[in-house]
Design a protein around this motif. Structure first.
Motif, short mmCIF file in Angstrom:
data_model
loop_
_atom_site.label_atom_id
_atom_site.label_comp_id
_atom_site.label_asym_id
_atom_site.label_seq_id
_atom_site.Cartn_x
_atom_site.Cartn_y
_atom_site.Cartn_z
N TYR A 287 0.83 -1.20 0.00
CA TYR A 287 0.00 0.00 0.00
C TYR A 287 0.87 1.26 0.00
CZ TYR A 287 -4.11 2.85 0.80
OH TYR A 287 -5.11 3.77 0.67
N SER A 288 2.02 1.16 0.68
CA SER A 288 2.94 2.29 0.67
C SER A 288 3.47 2.51 -0.74
CB SER A 288 4.10 2.03 1.64
OG SER A 288 5.06 3.04 1.55
N PHE A 289 3.74 1.41 -1.44
CA PHE A 289 4.26 1.51 -2.81
C PHE A 289 3.22 2.13 -3.76
CE2 PHE A 289 4.56 -0.44 -7.07
CZ PHE A 289 5.80 0.04 -7.45
N LEU A 290 1.95 1.78 -3.52
CA LEU A 290 0.89 2.29 -4.38
C LEU A 290 0.43 3.68 -3.97
CD1 LEU A 290 -1.39 -0.87 -4.72
CD2 LEU A 290 0.23 0.02 -6.38
N SER A 291 1.00 4.21 -2.89
CA SER A 291 0.52 5.48 -2.35
C SER A 291 0.46 6.55 -3.43
CB SER A 291 1.44 5.96 -1.22
OG SER A 291 1.05 7.23 -0.77
N PHE A 292 -0.75 7.07 -3.62
CA PHE A 292 -0.95 8.09 -4.65
C PHE A 292 -0.45 9.45 -4.19
CE2 PHE A 292 -4.36 10.16 -2.38
CZ PHE A 292 -4.89 9.15 -1.60
N GLU A 293 -0.25 9.63 -2.89
CA GLU A 293 0.09 10.96 -2.38
C GLU A 293 1.39 11.48 -2.98
OE1 GLU A 293 -2.04 11.10 1.97
OE2 GLU A 293 0.12 10.91 1.85
N CYS A 455 -10.90 -15.42 7.41
CA CYS A 455 -10.70 -14.04 7.83
C CYS A 455 -11.10 -13.08 6.70
CB CYS A 455 -9.23 -13.80 8.18
SG CYS A 455 -8.86 -12.09 8.59
N PRO A 456 -11.91 -12.05 7.01
CA PRO A 456 -12.38 -11.13 5.95
C PRO A 456 -11.37 -10.05 5.57
CG PRO A 456 -13.37 -10.54 8.05
CD PRO A 456 -12.54 -11.76 8.31
N CYS A 457 -10.08 -10.28 5.85
CA CYS A 457 -9.07 -9.27 5.50
C CYS A 457 -9.09 -8.95 4.01
CB CYS A 457 -7.68 -9.75 5.89
SG CYS A 457 -7.44 -9.92 7.67
N ALA A 458 -9.27 -9.99 3.19
CA ALA A 458 -9.23 -9.78 1.75
C ALA A 458 -10.33 -8.82 1.31
CB ALA A 458 -9.38 -11.13 1.03
N ILE A 459 -11.51 -8.94 1.94
CA ILE A 459 -12.62 -8.05 1.61
C ILE A 459 -12.25 -6.61 1.97
CG2 ILE A 459 -14.98 -7.44 2.27
CD1 ILE A 459 -15.59 -10.40 2.51
N ALA A 460 -11.63 -6.44 3.13
CA ALA A 460 -11.29 -5.09 3.59
C ALA A 460 -10.22 -4.44 2.71
CB ALA A 460 -10.81 -5.14 5.05
N LEU A 461 -9.42 -5.26 2.02
CA LEU A 461 -8.33 -4.71 1.21
C LEU A 461 -8.77 -4.29 -0.19
CD1 LEU A 461 -5.45 -7.20 2.04
CD2 LEU A 461 -5.55 -4.82 2.69
N ALA A 462 -9.89 -4.81 -0.66
CA ALA A 462 -10.28 -4.61 -2.06
C ALA A 462 -10.41 -3.14 -2.42
CB ALA A 462 -11.60 -5.36 -2.33
N MET A 767 -4.19 -17.80 4.54
CA MET A 767 -4.88 -16.55 4.85
C MET A 767 -4.16 -15.33 4.27
SD MET A 767 -5.89 -14.95 8.47
CE MET A 767 -5.46 -13.22 8.52
N PRO A 768 -2.85 -15.13 4.55
CA PRO A 768 -2.19 -13.99 3.91
C PRO A 768 -2.11 -14.14 2.39
CG PRO A 768 -0.59 -15.34 5.10
CD PRO A 768 -1.95 -15.82 5.50
N LEU A 769 -2.07 -15.41 1.90
CA LEU A 769 -2.06 -15.59 0.45
C LEU A 769 -3.35 -15.10 -0.18
CD1 LEU A 769 -0.35 -19.09 -0.03
CD2 LEU A 769 0.59 -16.82 -0.54
N SER A 770 -4.47 -15.26 0.55
CA SER A 770 -5.74 -14.76 0.03
C SER A 770 -5.71 -13.24 -0.07
CB SER A 770 -6.90 -15.21 0.92
OG SER A 770 -6.89 -14.54 2.17
N VAL A 775 -4.78 -8.31 -3.58
CA VAL A 775 -3.91 -7.18 -3.95
C VAL A 775 -3.43 -7.34 -5.39
CG1 VAL A 775 -1.72 -6.05 -3.49
CG2 VAL A 775 -3.18 -6.72 -1.58
N VAL A 776 -2.98 -8.55 -5.73
CA VAL A 776 -2.50 -8.80 -7.10
C VAL A 776 -3.63 -8.62 -8.10
CG1 VAL A 776 -1.58 -10.57 -8.65
CG2 VAL A 776 -0.65 -10.33 -6.34
N PHE A 777 -4.81 -9.17 -7.77
CA PHE A 777 -5.95 -9.07 -8.67
C PHE A 777 -6.34 -7.62 -8.95
CE2 PHE A 777 -10.63 -8.77 -9.12
CZ PHE A 777 -10.79 -9.46 -10.32
N THR A 778 -6.48 -6.83 -7.88
CA THR A 778 -6.89 -5.42 -8.05
C THR A 778 -5.80 -4.62 -8.77
OG1 THR A 778 -6.05 -4.87 -5.84
CG2 THR A 778 -8.38 -5.45 -6.03
#
Length: 792
Positions: A287-293, A455-462, A767-770, A775-778
């Motif tokens: 997320y830091s790498f993708l930071s648009f700021e 774990c719904p982490c993947a949903i929260a990251l989308a 779980m982290p792979l999901s 992240v890879v998909f988006t």
């Protein structure tokens, strides 16, 4: 006997219980905070989330260094006319109650005018008056209600780094413990029966227990803290099932080795925490790498006029300005630097910073602060500090002048996460109950695997990864959005309204003709000097073509938005603007835009502008007309109505002679049944830009920073606007596909977990792979969309 809970902070009262107002408190500090809140009308704090407060600390002498003016100067962002603005780190911010009370500090002290919380960064930005109040008093007030700020002059700008290092330390501890536990588990894996295993197996098992302690009580503490706070606030967050799984594994494994029932699940426990932290670290770094700021802070499209060594004017972007440079600040321009006033009379509006609209007057030699807006006339200033892009970004997002444009996607994500957690807990309990009756030895594995795999982490990251990457891609194409919420609102647009002058017209190839009485040399000099102070596109065009190079000092300058400008010098005056303002005859024979001129109240003539429309405008409107309702709002006369009709689709609304307030009212009327996009130049359109669902300011080589807009678009990229809107819609589809992808993954994972075919440690790896897969998909999807935009 159950210990009573403190009404304010929720801690155990034990023997120090204090009764007040029929409520129990753990200390006098919490009781005092309760009194402060209730006596100042903030008792709703306890209605939002029960026992959400923080116990206050005694910190009075700790902050004596804030009596030093030099230190205060380093900490505050703004210090002018008995008003200061400061951003403070508040580590104890943790819930919606904290946000509510901190954004209502003005009810605790009358000197505080505004406070704004940045929850993800755990910071608060406070504007306060210094008469009878100070930064030290503010810090003590925050400490007294349980929100003591973190202030360190050496580390003040490196707080984020500390948080990152903390995660690295925990990941290192987890990795070390996991490796050793796996090593000690090898004899058990290979079922070695020799004398050394029988002799030392208890030693090995207790060593595994010892290595699990730092895992549970240090590396995994964030999950327990988050789950505890969520449960205390009667909320099921995504960390509840994770914490429950870790605790279950630890207790069961400890029982196994204490009663010699087996070696427990310490390998699964340590592996689970290690892979969870590894996944979190990956998410954080990505997320830091993708930071648009970084993109729009580095290329923020605000240009200023710099005076070079020959006193010639040149337009440069603000990041190219250095300390010591001389620049011009024109009427209605935002000051992007801390600077010293060299020439001119400053009439500064600091409302963008403080919320107070009363103008501050400054003379030559006085200091001006970044964020002020020059109201009248042109200033020559010398830069004291190079531009702070983060400060301008903060100014752009300041809620003092921003309209709250409601978004729902984050609410959707939170809602899904909450329901998901309830569903997972229900499945885990039912599956465990089933296995307890059929095969008790499988029950613990099933319970733990279900909690981990789902774990719904993947949903929260989308949403954050998709929208964050889209902002970065838009930035590469010179389309700079204020925040990710703008993308969601842009995807819902069904009506697009455009300003004319400076938006769909360009000044680069403009032809200007003069009709009327010839101007004298002194009138030309006064005219050019007056035009020099204005930022209106027509003023800038006219200023560039006047041949006189002489510049005089104006005694007075006034700009009447939507009407015109007036300059006075040596008892002479000149007016430039509309016919009604100047006193000229608005002849219908003029088919182009005209600017009228009068000298000493005597009408002289008019400059007729042959408008040149931007290249590709016909294709732009043709593309937009297929899916959107279109409209043109112009402050000019209707002389070009027929020419506009040639390039606009049928049924396009054309409104002329529109004042700024007329534009705002028109947009407001449309919003009763439409989602409206307003595209303007940020000058006369500020009200309409703020009112619209999405306001886009088109910038050319002269830019007036308009915090009222939601996005800034480089004029050269205007024809890509339909593609930007289409990409916003596609981004929403990517998020919904990510939700569906995550749901399918969890259904498959739950099947194997419920049927007992999935070990907890394998679930911890998956779980982290999901999350990584989301992240890879988006990222791939948004990058594909970005390539299509590049092709166009």
């Amino acid at each position: 006997m159950v210990a009573s809970k403190c009404y304010h902070c929720g801690d155990d009262c034990n023997r120090t219980k204090i009764l007040f107002d029929e409520k129990e408190f753990c200390c006098n500090g919490c009781k005092t905070v309760y009194e402060i809140f209730t006596s100042n009308g903030l008792s709703n704090f306890y209605d939002i989330e029960a026992r959400a407060g923080s116990a206050p600390n005694e910190i009075r002498q700790k902050y004596d260094f804030l009596d030093n003016d030099d230190i205060i100067e380093k900490l505050v962002e703004f210090n002018e006319e008995k008003v200061q603005v400061v951003s403070l780190s508040i580590p104890t911010i943790h819930c919606s109650s904290c946000i509510w009370v901190l954004e209502n500090l003005n009810r605790l002290h009358k000197s505080i005018t505004n406070s704004q919380v940045d929850f993800p960064k755990k910071t608060i930005r406070v504007t306060y008056g210094t008469e009878g109040f100070s930064l030290k008093a503010l810090v003590l007030l925050l400490g007294s209600i349980g929100y003591e700020p973190y202030i360190s002059l050496e580390e003040y700008d490196r707080k984020d780094g500390k948080e990152n290092r903390s995660l690295i330390y925990k990941l290192g501890v987890a990795g070390f413990a996991f490796g050793n536990v796996m090593l000690f588990s090898f004899p058990e894996y290979f079922e070695v029966e020799e004398f050394w295993l029988e002799q030392y197996k208890q030693v090995f098992r207790w060593l595994m227990f010892a290595f699990s302690l730092p895992i549970v009580f240090y590396a995994a503490q964030d999950y327990f803290i988050s789950a505890y706070k969520g449960l205390r606030s009667k909320m099921l967050n995504i960390d509840v099932p994770i914490a429950l799984g870790i605790l279950t594994l630890f207790i069961r494994s400890t029982v196994d080795i204490v009663f010699d029932l087996g070696s427990g699940f310490f390998d699964s426990l340590t592996g689970l925490v290690f892979f969870l932290l590894l996944g979190k670290y990956f998410q954080q770094k990505t997320y830091s790498f993708l930071s648009f700021e970084r993109d729009y802070k580095s290329y923020f499209p605000i240009a200023v006029t710099r005076l070079n060594s020959d006193r010639n004017e040149e337009n440069v972007q603000i990041y190219a300005i250095n300390v010591g440079d001389r620049i011009l600040i024109r009427s209605n321009e935002i000051i992007p630097f801390d600077c010293i006033l060299i020439k001119g009379t400053a009439e500064i509006d600091y409302s963008f910073v403080t919320g107070e609209s009363q103008a501050v007057f400054k003379q030559s030699g006085e200091k001006l602060f970044a964020g002020g807006k020059q109201l009248s006339g042109v200033l020559e200033v010398e830069v004291l500090k190079s531009v702070s892009q983060s400060y301008l970004t903060q100014l752009w997002g300041n809620s003092v002048f921003g309209k709250d444009k409601v978004t729902a996607f984050q609410t959707l994500t939170d809602s899904i996460g909450k329901r998901f957690t309830i569903g997972v807990l229900s499945i885990a309990i039912l599956a465990t109950a089933f296995w307890l009756f059929h095969l008790p030895s499988m029950a613990l594995n099933v319970f733990t695997a279900v909690l981990i795999i789902a774990c719904p982490c993947a949903i929260a990251l989308a949403a954050p990864f998709t929208l964050g990457n889209m902002l970065r891609i838009f930035g590469k194409h010179k389309f700079y959005l204020k925040n990710t919420n703008v993308i969601e609102r842009l995807s819902k647009i069904d009506t697009a309204i455009f300003d004319k002058t400076g938006t769909i017209t360009t000044t680069e190839k403009e032809t200007i003709l003069y009709e009327g009485v010839a101007l004298t040399d002194s009138e030309k000099i006064l005219l050019k000097t007056t035009l020099r102070a204005s930022n209106h596109p027509l003023s800038r065009s006219l200023y560039e073509i006047l041949k006189s190079n002489a510049i005089m000092t104006l005694d007075e300058f006034q700009e009447h938005t939507g009407k015109g400008i007036e300059g006075r010098s040596n008892e002479h005056s000149i007016k430039v603007g509309s016919a009604s303002y100047v006193g000229g005859n608005n002849s219908n024979s003029v088919i182009n835009t005209a600017v009228y001129v009068s000298s000493d109240e005597d009408y002289k003539g008019r400059f007729i502008f042959k408008n040149n429309y931007r290249n590709g405008l016909g294709g732009l409107f043709k593309s937009l007309g297929k899916d959107f309702g279109l409209g043109i709002l112009s402050g000019d006369n209707d002389g070009e109505q027929q020419q506009l009709k040639k390039i606009l689709p049928k049924n396009t609304s054309l409104l002329f002679n529109q004042r700024p307030e007329d534009k705002l009212e028109y947009i407001s009327g449309l919003q009763k049944h439409k989602n409206v996009l307003m595209v303007g130049d940020g000058l006369n359109d500020a009200g309409a830009l703020a009112q619209s669902d999405v306001g886009i300011s088109v910038s050319e080589n002269i830019n007036v920073f308009s915090p009222a807009c939601d996005a800034i678009l480089d004029a050269s990229q205007l024809t890509k606007l339909p593609a930007f809107i289409k990409m916003s819609k596609k981004s929403m589809q990517v998020i919904k596909l990510s939700f569906l992808f995550s749901l399918c993954y969890n259904i498959v994972g739950l099947y194997f977990a419920v049927t007992g075919q999935l070990q907890p440690v394998i679930a911890a790896i998956l779980m982290p792979l999901s999350s990584i897969s989301i992240v890879v998909f988006t990222t791939v999807c948004t990058n594909v969309l970005g390539r299509k935009l590049k092709i166009k």
